[in-house]
Scaffold this active site. Structure first.
Site, PDB file in Angstrom:
ATOM      1  N   GLU A 139       3.906  -1.940   7.924  1.00 52.03           N
ATOM      2  CA  GLU A 139       3.112  -3.164   7.763  1.00 52.03           C
ATOM      3  C   GLU A 139       3.687  -4.237   8.669  1.00 52.03           C
ATOM      4  O   GLU A 139       4.908  -4.362   8.802  1.00 52.03           O
ATOM      5  CB  GLU A 139       3.154  -3.705   6.319  1.00 52.03           C
ATOM      6  N   GLU A 180       7.722  -0.987  -1.161  1.00 48.78           N
ATOM      7  CA  GLU A 180       8.515  -2.209  -1.386  1.00 48.78           C
ATOM      8  C   GLU A 180       9.190  -2.326  -2.742  1.00 48.78           C
ATOM      9  O   GLU A 180       9.149  -3.391  -3.370  1.00 48.78           O
ATOM     10  CB  GLU A 180       7.640  -3.451  -1.145  1.00 48.78           C
TER      11      GLU A 180
END
Ligand code: BGP
Length: 481
Positions: A379, A178
């Site tokens: 995720e 991320e």
């Protein structure tokens, strides 16, 4: 190929990160990391960074869920569910306790050898994240984290150590988790900036310029790591993981639609570079207009071109609404943390909008933008308040419902032609929340009996969703009932 079904070799599993579950923050030669200096928080109270470890403060990552010691039993539970893969991260501060040490810490390497061996023995493919917010504190304090190009070399050396150590056992690697949360438009004092950038707030003098430099340095680091990996073993598969949300326009006014495009697109400049090997022209144009300067040498350009990723990982939790540029200011915001509400969607207890169709949209968008690149959902999941009933059981129909709806949309995306390789549910065992530091925000199929006030014996208890996910995997996504 049957587009209506999950492919035969679909990778079902889960995803965790070292700092959120291992604990043992001072064991076997581990050095302190940036995260070890983060206090606990809540939905309404932000986590804080302290300069020293303050007596009486709560630092939830020091203990995590004790996965450092419990991993053999925990992995057995993942095996029982039929996991094909587990994404873990390797904590940099266990391997190079200060980041710039001459030699790696053998005990740290041995620990991860044991974890990887245990996974392989259980028939579970390890997928390793090389940077999931775990930076040795010494690099934060002495080098100013990713603001400094020297950190790139130290990181490449760390990753090279891991590639040599685990080649033959590990095939899938992820460079960064991320990094798209780093952009000049971000709040430089947000928790994500500290966790990702490894820079203390008072060091940032010129937020927009420094955030651009940090985002660029990490992008360059990823490319260098990919090249180093391929040199050691060309069969390694290397990816980048991005946490995406799709932005809907608040109204159908053309100016709002354009704004929603720009807001969604903000998360893409590093991903475009990871996939195409070229730092995008649109971002340079934006920087120029904002007085931001990047030093991109010819050598850097070659590095970026030689460091393209093999696959993309998508972390997906929710969608957002882009604040209108035409609606009046006082009609825009209805909750600071939760953003603008979308009347068509429900939200989790933490205000994250539940939007399975948004997942299908994003998968299709990425597929078209990157010409059918292989993708894994790295995720996804529901953070919720789970409670033990009087019989010591946890009933979590809301989690099953959340996952079922997302699986239906994944299947739809596959039917749309998207090259989706796998699904790794976030936090298959309850762990410490990254944004709030709470145990109360639980994602797992496995309940960990540990509370934020320090009570609980750490016992593992299967929630109802445990059996449900097991049957989903056994039927390769056919049985979603
Ligand atoms: C992602 C992070 C994870 C994880 C997840 C859920 O951004 O990659 O580390 O924590 O978010 O967030 P939270 O734990 O705050 O609910």
């Amino acid at each position: 190929m049957n587009y209506k079904k999950f492919p035969d070799n679909f990778i079902w599993g889960g995803s965790i990160a070292a700092h959120q579950c291992e604990g043992a923050w001072q064991e076997d030669g581990k050095g302190p990391s940036a995260i070890d200096y983060l206090t606990g928080g809540t939905f309404s109270k932000a986590r804080r960074v302290t300069k020293e470890i303050v007596e009486g403060e709560y630092y939830p990552n020091h203990e995590g869920i004790d996965f450092y010691h419990t991993y053999p039993e925990d992995i057995k539970l993942f095996k029982e569910m039929g996991f094909k893969a587990l994404r873990i991260s390797i904590d940099w501060s266990r391997i190079y306790p200060n980041g710039d040490d001459e030699k790696p810490n053998q005990k740290g390497l041995d620990h991860y050898t044991q974890v990887i061996d245990q996974l392989l023995a259980c028939g579970i493919e390890p997928i390793i994240t090389l940077f999931h917010f775990e930076m040795p504190l010494h690099i934060v304090r002495e080098y100013n984290g990713w603001l400094n190009r020297k950190t790139i070399d130290l990181f490449v050396r760390h990753c090279t150590t891991l590639f040599n150590e685990y080649k033959g056992k590990v095939k899938y690697w992820v460079t960064f988790n991320e990094i798209n949360h780093l952009d000049p438009s971000c709040d430089f004092d947000s928790i994500f900036t500290y966790m990702l950038a490894g820079v203390e707030y008072d060091v940032i003098k010129n937020p927009k310029q420094d955030l651009a430099t940090i985002g660029y340095n990490m992008t360059l680091a990823s490319a260098k790591v990919v090249a180093a990996a391929k040199e050691i073993d060309p069969s390694f598969q290397i990816g980048g993981v991005f946490g995406l949300t799709c932005y809907y326009p608040q109204t159908c006014h053309p100016a709002d639609n354009l704004q929603a495009f720009f807001d969604t697109n903000r998360d893409f400049y590093q991903m475009d570079t990871f996939v195409n090997g070229i730092f995008p022209r649109y971002k340079l144009a934006e920087y120029e207009k904002n007085g931001i300067h990047l030093e991109i040498s010819e050598k850097d350009r070659q590095v970026l071109l030689n460091g393209k990723v093999d696959f993309l990982g998508l972390n997906y939790y929710s969608s957002s609404v882009s604040p209108s540029v035409v609606v009046k200011e006082n009609e825009k915001i209805d909750g600071v943390l939760a953003g603008i509400s979308n009347p068509y969607l429900e939200a989790s207890d933490w205000g994250w909008k539940i939007d399975p169709v948004g997942l299908r949209y994003l998968l299709n968008y990425l597929d078209r933008r990157y010409h059918g690149i292989p993708m894994i959902i790295t995720e996804n999941g529901l953070g919720a308040v789970d409670e033990l009933d009087s019989n010591g059981k946890v009933h979590d129909p809301y989690r099953i419902e959340y996952l079922r709806k997302h699986f239906v949309e994944m299947r739809n995306a596959i039917d749309d032609g998207v090259n989706l390789m796998g699904y790794l549910m976030w936090g298959p065992i309850d762990l410490v929340s990254a944004t709030t530091g709470e145990m109360k925000k639980r994602y797992g199929f496995i309940y960990v009996n540990k509370q934020d006030d320090g009570t609980g014996d750490g016992r593992r208890i299967k929630k109802d969703s445990f059996e449900w996910y097991k049957s989903v995997i056994a039927s390769n996504g056919e049985n979603l009932a």
